[in-house]
Design a protein around this motif. Structure first.
Motif, PDB file in Angstrom:
ATOM      1  N   ASP A 107       0.811  -1.213   0.000  1.00 50.97           N
ATOM      2  CA  ASP A 107       0.000   0.000   0.000  1.00 50.97           C
ATOM      3  C   ASP A 107       0.850   1.271   0.000  1.00 50.97           C
ATOM      4  O   ASP A 107       0.474   2.286   0.559  1.00 50.97           O
ATOM      5  CB  ASP A 107      -0.973  -0.003   1.193  1.00 50.97           C
ATOM      6  CG  ASP A 107      -2.112   0.976   0.995  1.00 50.97           C
ATOM      7  OD1 ASP A 107      -2.522   1.187  -0.160  1.00 50.97           O
ATOM      8  OD2 ASP A 107      -2.567   1.556   2.005  1.00 50.97           O
ATOM      9  N   GLU A 108       2.004   1.183  -0.619  1.00 58.04           N
ATOM     10  CA  GLU A 108       2.892   2.331  -0.766  1.00 58.04           C
ATOM     11  C   GLU A 108       3.464   2.315  -2.170  1.00 58.04           C
ATOM     12  O   GLU A 108       3.483   1.284  -2.831  1.00 58.04           O
ATOM     13  CB  GLU A 108       4.058   2.258   0.228  1.00 58.04           C
ATOM     14  CG  GLU A 108       3.686   2.514   1.669  1.00 58.04           C
ATOM     15  CD  GLU A 108       4.910   2.472   2.570  1.00 58.04           C
ATOM     16  OE1 GLU A 108       5.309   3.549   3.035  1.00 58.04           O
ATOM     17  OE2 GLU A 108       5.446   1.381   2.771  1.00 58.04           O
ATOM     18  N   ILE A 109       3.937   3.472  -2.584  1.00 59.73           N
ATOM     19  CA  ILE A 109       4.618   3.577  -3.867  1.00 59.73           C
ATOM     20  C   ILE A 109       5.923   4.338  -3.667  1.00 59.73           C
ATOM     21  O   ILE A 109       6.080   5.071  -2.694  1.00 59.73           O
ATOM     22  CB  ILE A 109       3.758   4.288  -4.933  1.00 59.73           C
ATOM     23  CG1 ILE A 109       3.433   5.707  -4.466  1.00 59.73           C
ATOM     24  CG2 ILE A 109       2.500   3.527  -5.233  1.00 59.73           C
ATOM     25  CD1 ILE A 109       2.976   6.587  -5.579  1.00 59.73           C
ATOM     26  N   ILE A 110       6.828   4.167  -4.596  1.00 57.46           N
ATOM     27  CA  ILE A 110       8.079   4.922  -4.553  1.00 57.46           C
ATOM     28  C   ILE A 110       7.766   6.346  -4.995  1.00 57.46           C
ATOM     29  O   ILE A 110       7.260   6.574  -6.093  1.00 57.46           O
ATOM     30  CB  ILE A 110       9.144   4.293  -5.466  1.00 57.46           C
ATOM     31  CG1 ILE A 110       9.488   2.887  -4.976  1.00 57.46           C
ATOM     32  CG2 ILE A 110      10.387   5.179  -5.519  1.00 57.46           C
ATOM     33  CD1 ILE A 110      10.395   2.102  -5.913  1.00 57.46           C
ATOM     34  N   ASP A 111       8.049   7.282  -4.117  1.00 57.62           N
ATOM     35  CA  ASP A 111       7.748   8.690  -4.385  1.00 57.62           C
ATOM     36  C   ASP A 111       8.976   9.441  -4.869  1.00 57.62           C
ATOM     37  O   ASP A 111       8.868  10.369  -5.658  1.00 57.62           O
ATOM     38  CB  ASP A 111       7.196   9.343  -3.111  1.00 57.62           C
ATOM     39  CG  ASP A 111       6.786  10.784  -3.324  1.00 57.62           C
ATOM     40  OD1 ASP A 111       6.055  11.049  -4.304  1.00 57.62           O
ATOM     41  OD2 ASP A 111       7.184  11.639  -2.507  1.00 57.62           O
TER      42      ASP A 111
ATOM     43  N   ILE B 186      -2.707   6.137  -0.584  1.00 62.56           N
ATOM     44  CA  ILE B 186      -3.853   6.991  -0.267  1.00 62.56           C
ATOM     45  C   ILE B 186      -3.441   8.458  -0.158  1.00 62.56           C
ATOM     46  O   ILE B 186      -4.164   9.350  -0.590  1.00 62.56           O
ATOM     47  CB  ILE B 186      -4.587   6.509   1.015  1.00 62.56           C
ATOM     48  CG1 ILE B 186      -5.937   7.197   1.162  1.00 62.56           C
ATOM     49  CG2 ILE B 186      -3.749   6.722   2.250  1.00 62.56           C
ATOM     50  CD1 ILE B 186      -6.979   6.669   0.248  1.00 62.56           C
ATOM     51  N   ASP B 187      -2.239   8.701   0.386  1.00 59.03           N
ATOM     52  CA  ASP B 187      -1.749  10.080   0.491  1.00 59.03           C
ATOM     53  C   ASP B 187      -1.488  10.676  -0.886  1.00 59.03           C
ATOM     54  O   ASP B 187      -1.809  11.846  -1.133  1.00 59.03           O
ATOM     55  CB  ASP B 187      -0.475  10.141   1.339  1.00 59.03           C
ATOM     56  CG  ASP B 187      -0.730   9.809   2.799  1.00 59.03           C
ATOM     57  OD1 ASP B 187      -1.885   9.944   3.245  1.00 59.03           O
ATOM     58  OD2 ASP B 187       0.227   9.414   3.494  1.00 59.03           O
ATOM     59  N   LEU B 188      -0.928   9.871  -1.767  1.00 62.11           N
ATOM     60  CA  LEU B 188      -0.673  10.345  -3.124  1.00 62.11           C
ATOM     61  C   LEU B 188      -1.990  10.627  -3.847  1.00 62.11           C
ATOM     62  O   LEU B 188      -2.119  11.637  -4.550  1.00 62.11           O
ATOM     63  CB  LEU B 188       0.152   9.334  -3.907  1.00 62.11           C
ATOM     64  CG  LEU B 188       0.548   9.768  -5.306  1.00 62.11           C
ATOM     65  CD1 LEU B 188       1.429  11.008  -5.266  1.00 62.11           C
ATOM     66  CD2 LEU B 188       1.238   8.657  -6.042  1.00 62.11           C
TER      67      LEU B 188
END
Length: 191
Positions: free
Chosen positions: A30-34, A68-70
């Motif tokens: 549930d994360e991506i590389i930012d 979700i933040d993105l």
């Protein structure tokens, strides 16, 4: 080579950079590389893989962000942009109505770029929100919108700028208003 993920040093086997990125992605939930920094310089994933080799790099730092933040950030950005896009569409229509073809075409091209950006954003967000569900109502609305844009382009090719202007003012601006409402709905669901 030192590998850092969210301020924590990782121990990794001998991997090339493409394998390294794939392994990091695989471990994310549930994360991506930012953000990616190579020896302190921010790069894109494509730049990392294309322009560097393991032997050239002392340190790679990966920073992730919750999906979700993105999504929230992107929807906020769209919330700020869509009213400007609607205004640009109306300005374009007014330019066409006045016979200012060159200025109208230039303005419309900028609007098309904005429409493309928002369409891509919406498709990505809907794919996250609905996962593998079949066609959703919002995607159908986007398809209908694209049909209207094609009608505008056809009228422009036929040099029927008054009809193109009318379509922009009535139908395109109305769809953008619907996208503003949709965007607000999506944002409210995420809060």
């Amino acid at each position: 080579m030192k590998i850092i993920l969210n301020d924590k040093q990782l121990e990794v086997d001998n991997l090339d950079l493409q394998e390294l990125v794939a392994e990091i992605r695989e471990d994310l939930t549930d994360e991506i590389i930012d953000q990616i920094c190579v020896d302190g310089e921010e790069v894109t994933e494509d730049e990392l893989i294309s322009n560097y080799t393991v032997s050239e790099v002392d340190e790679i730092e990966f920073v992730t962000k919750k999906s979700i933040d993105l999504v929230k950030e992107t929807l906020q950005e769209a919330n700020n942009y869509l009213p400007k896009l609607k205004e640009g569409i109306i300005d374009t229509a007014n330019l066409f109505s006045k016979g200012e073809i060159v200025n109208g075409n230039d303005k419309f091209q900028l609007c098309l770029d904005g429409i493309e950006w928002y369409s891509n954003v919406l498709i990505q967000i809907l794919s996250l929100a609905y996962q593998d569900d079949a066609e959703v109502q919002e995607e159908k609305k986007l398809e209908e919108f694209n049909v209207i844009i094609k009608k505008v382009l056809t009228k422009m090719q036929e040099d029927d700028l008054n009809q193109a202007a009318e379509l922009l003012k009535s139908e395109v601006a109305e769809y953008i208003e619907e996208f503003i409402e949709l965007n607000n709905e999506l944002l409210s669901k995420l809060k």
